[in-house]
Design an enzyme around this catalytic site. Structure first.
Site, PDB file in Angstrom:
ATOM      1  CE  LYS A 127      42.981  26.481  39.472  1.00 13.71           C
ATOM      2  NZ  LYS A 127      43.903  27.185  38.587  1.00 13.71           N
TER       3      LYS A 127
ATOM      4  CE  LYS B  57      48.923  22.697  35.274  1.00 13.67           C
ATOM      5  NZ  LYS B  57      49.030  24.160  35.114  1.00 13.67           N
TER       6      LYS B  57
ATOM      7  CB  THR C  36      47.494  26.051  38.337  1.00  9.61           C
ATOM      8  OG1 THR C  36      46.398  26.967  38.412  1.00  9.61           O
ATOM      9  CG2 THR C  36      47.237  24.882  39.285  1.00  9.61           C
TER      10      THR C  36
END
Length: 312
Positions: free
Chosen positions: A194, A262, A118
């Site tokens: 995502k 993040k 990701t």
């Protein structure tokens, strides 16, 4: 986390023709990558592996004798037709992808790279462009899931990029996951999906953590609060698993909190790029940042509740 060469020499590689005939590459044997690679090996795939910590590669090869340890990321790509990558951060991606011994240096016509991390949509597009410029093909396939789904082969792949690579990888993805969604040839679509998913998960976790903290502050049983949620319309695996972890203060990492933060940061950035206001996600990002400042980086995402407790 800067790329450092393996500190211990790898074992002597098996004959090159053996490796090139039927092996696939796997770079990154961390909290997610290890389970994914193990499922491929259990399904009979011969793997060429590389990890920044060579002891993890050695442990994998000890468990799966058909696996080969490569000396560098470049060597993994050179020795296989297709390489899966699972690196945890942008910094790791840059350090392992670039340089004289990086992934890109091993790419040539006929090489396929499948990146399951990701990152940002921009980073995925940059890698795709660089790989295609050298004659290779690229598929982004970030995953929805954590440590246990990775180990159990229950991940959800969110793919975009070269459709031929996707078709060629279907059997592998079916071994590692329970579903694959394809968001078109334009690289970045899988990553944007995502980030939408993980942004929503982060917001749900923040709300759950505040509910637990409020119950405790007013003298109510937070375990009873979680049980009430489980019996109603808000029941979900996230409430059941992370609610219990918050109540019991058990934070063994299934998905490290630093990675959730993040992903929230990346999602808020995408919102800025597209002019979409995300005030709840932005506030959630700040809560996760507080948890990181409290030393919860490596703990499970459920540890965000400690930031809510500190705000009492």
């Amino acid at each position: 986390c800067a790329f450092e060469p393996n500190t211990a020499p790898p074992p002597s590689p098996r004959p090159l023709l053996y490796i090139m005939s039927d092996a696939v590459g796997f770079i990154g044997l961390g909290i997610m990558g290890l389970g994914m690679a193990e499922n491929l090996a259990k399904a009979g795939r011969k793997l060429v592996v590389w990890n920044r910590d060579v002891s993890k590669s050695q442990a994998f090869a000890d468990k799966f004798p058909t696996a080969t340890i490569a000396a560098t990321p470049k060597a993994v790509v050179e020795m296989t037709a297709k390489t899966y990558c699972m690196l945890s951060t942008l910094e790791a991606s840059h350090s392992v992808f670039e340089g004289e011994t990086g992934i890109l240096s091993g790419v040539s016509p006929g090489k396929n790279i499948v990146d399951c991390a990701t990152l940002t949509p921009q980073r995925m597009a940059e890698m795709a462009e660089a790989i295609r410029a050298k004659g290779g093909k690229f598929l982004e396939a970030p995953v929805s899931g954590s440590k246990k789904p990775a180990a159990d082969g229950q991940l959800i792949f969110l793919a975009a990029g070269d459709a031929e690579v996707l078709a060629d990888s279907t059997a592998d993805l079916d071994v590692m996951g329970k579903a694959t969604h394809y968001f078109g040839a334009e690289v970045g679509g899988g990553t944007r999906m995502k980030l939408c998913v993980n942004m929503t998960m982060g917001v749900q976790l923040a709300a759950l953590s505040e509910g637990v903290a409020l119950c405790e502050a007013v003298g109510l049983d937070s375990a009873a609060f979680v049980e009430v949620l489980k019996q109603g319309a808000m029941n979900s695996p996230l409430v059941a698993l992370k609610g219990a972890a918050m109540v019991n203060k058990t934070y063994a990492p299934q998905f490290p909190l630093e990675h959730q933060q993040k992903d929230l940061r990346f999602a808020v950035q995408v919102g800025d790029d597209y002019g979409v206001a995300l005030p709840v996600a932005a506030a959630t990002n700040e809560l996760f940042k507080k948890a990181r400042m409290a030393g919860k980086d490596k703990d499970d995402i459920a540890a965000v509740v400690e930031a809510s407790r500190k705000l009492q």
